[in-house]
Design an enzyme around this catalytic site. Structure first.
Site, short mmCIF file in Angstrom:
data_model
loop_
_atom_site.label_atom_id
_atom_site.label_comp_id
_atom_site.label_asym_id
_atom_site.label_seq_id
_atom_site.Cartn_x
_atom_site.Cartn_y
_atom_site.Cartn_z
N SER A 156 0.68 -1.32 0.00
CA SER A 156 -0.13 0.27 -0.03
C SER A 156 0.82 1.23 -0.18
CB SER A 156 -1.13 0.00 1.27
OG SER A 156 -1.94 0.96 0.94
N HIS A 349 -7.23 -6.34 2.38
CA HIS A 349 -6.20 -5.39 1.86
C HIS A 349 -5.03 -5.85 2.45
CE1 HIS A 349 -4.20 -1.98 0.27
NE2 HIS A 349 -4.07 -1.36 1.39
#
Length: 386
Positions: A156, A349
């Site tokens: 990320s 995620h």
């Protein structure tokens, strides 16, 4: 980040703000564990997954910054691991154990500035440029003018910083780049929802166990083993909290100082300070970094990321959760064979935490395929179809 990172991809996870796999509220307080079962939410030390820890000092114009790194392995290329926003190097703990058992490599997991145990003179500066320079400076401080072969792997926000580091040629011995769980298009689309997501998180926790339990039940981290070591790097004790007696004396001192104020505002101020302190006493743990205050940097992390990634002239790997979607630039680049991509289904995620073995297998296969590392223990590569 299970915080910021997850919020940035609000649009692609089925569970945004209702979090993945829950079907319930953001707090996760009402989620069921199953009858008669009790899981262990106690924290686990970093030493169960990493071999050593080091604080690396970096000189700059404002003085010395100290960056915490966790290390494992003694041979092969260095895998320099960059965590997502709000997380810490400890988010790579379970992955580290998995990858070390598959290929000969060295692990250096770095706490980025303002995260984990890293201490810098200017913690408010979280620009992509500054954090990329930090990565280059840490490599130079650790290895001098002759660094070993290094592969950057980032999740990320950390994936974005890895790309900025690579595109700026800040690691001279860079041999590969891996970006996990981040796509420019969906990240940019989700920026408007990020503040709402962050406001929905608990601000404090009663204990480390409570924080770990929340992270799992809310779906922030779907793997309890990883949560037990990772959450230790995400939260800290509230400032000023030492013991109930110490807290009481602080409140009394505040009240005495306020006595000279006018009566109306005085009582309100006293009550507020007392309430705040009582909250800290009952919930003595809070987040290490206030992600909401970093908003001005979010756009700079992700805008133009796809083209930067594609322009890096080294072998590249993109690992995505099953719900991730490629934007136009990455779709064209993938069709042209400019990078290797693998989709890992049934992950949230935090891909490398939810499925550390699958991520380790993908990275190990990438390393062996490009002859960057040697397999260990008869590890067999499984080449993906995409």
């Amino acid at each position: 980040m299970s915080a910021l990172e997850k919020s940035m991809h609000l649009g692609r996870l089925p569970s945004r703000p209702p979090l993945p796999g829950s079907g319930g509220s953001q707090s996760g307080a009402k989620m069921r564990m199953g009858p008669g079962r009790k899981r262990d939410f106690s924290p686990v030390p970093w030493s169960q997954y990493f071999e050593s820890m080091e604080d690396v000092e970096v000189e700059n114009e404002t003085g010395k910054d100290t960056f915490r790194v966790y290390k494992s392995g003694s041979e092969g290329p260095v895998l320099l691991l960059l965590h997502g926003g709000g997380h810490s190097a400890l988010s790579w703990a379970v992955f580290t154990a998995a990858i070390i058992s598959r290929v000969q490599c060295r692990i250096v997991a770095l706490d980025l500035r303002s995260h984990g145990e890293t201490k810098v003179k200017n913690p408010e500066d979280l620009s992509a440029e500054t954090m990329a320079k930090d990565v280059g400076n840490v490599v130079e401080a650790m290895y001098g003018d002759l660094p070993p072969p290094i592969m950057l792997i980032g999740h990320s926000m950390g994936g974005a910083i890895a790309v900025h580091t690579a595109s700026s040629n800040l690691v001279p011995s860079l041999l590969g780049l891996c970006m996990i769980g981040v796509v420019e298009g969906t990240a940019m689309d989700a920026l408007n929802s990020m503040q709402n997501f962050l406001r929905g998180r608990p601000k404090t926790f009663k204990s480390l166990e409570n924080a770990i339990e929340w992270s799992v039940k809310s779906g922030q981290i779907r793997n309890l083993e990883s949560a037990r070591v990772s959450m230790v790097g995400q939260v800290k004790q509230c400032e000023g909290i030492t013991s109930p007696e110490g807290s009481k004396s602080i409140v009394e001192g505040i009240i005495e100082e306020e006595e000279e104020d006018e009566e109306g505002s005085e009582s309100i101020s006293k009550r507020k300070k007392e309430d705040d302190m009582e909250t800290k006493k009952d919930h003595p743990y809070t987040w290490r970094i206030e992600l909401a205050k970093t908003e001005k940097y979010w756009d700079g992390w992700f805008r133009g990321l796809s083209n930067l990634f594609l322009s890096c002239p080294i072998p590249k790997l993109l690992l995505l959760a099953g719900v991730d979607r490629l934007d136009k630039d990455l779709t064209i680049g993938q069709m042209q064979g400019k990078f290797q991509m693998q989709v890992l289904p049934q992950c949230g995620h935090a891909v490398h935490e939810d499925a550390p073995d699958k991520v380790a297998e993908a990275v190990a296969t990438f390393l062996i395929r490009h002859r960057f590392a040697e397999p260990i223990g008869g590890f067999q590569c499984v080449f993906p179809g995409c």
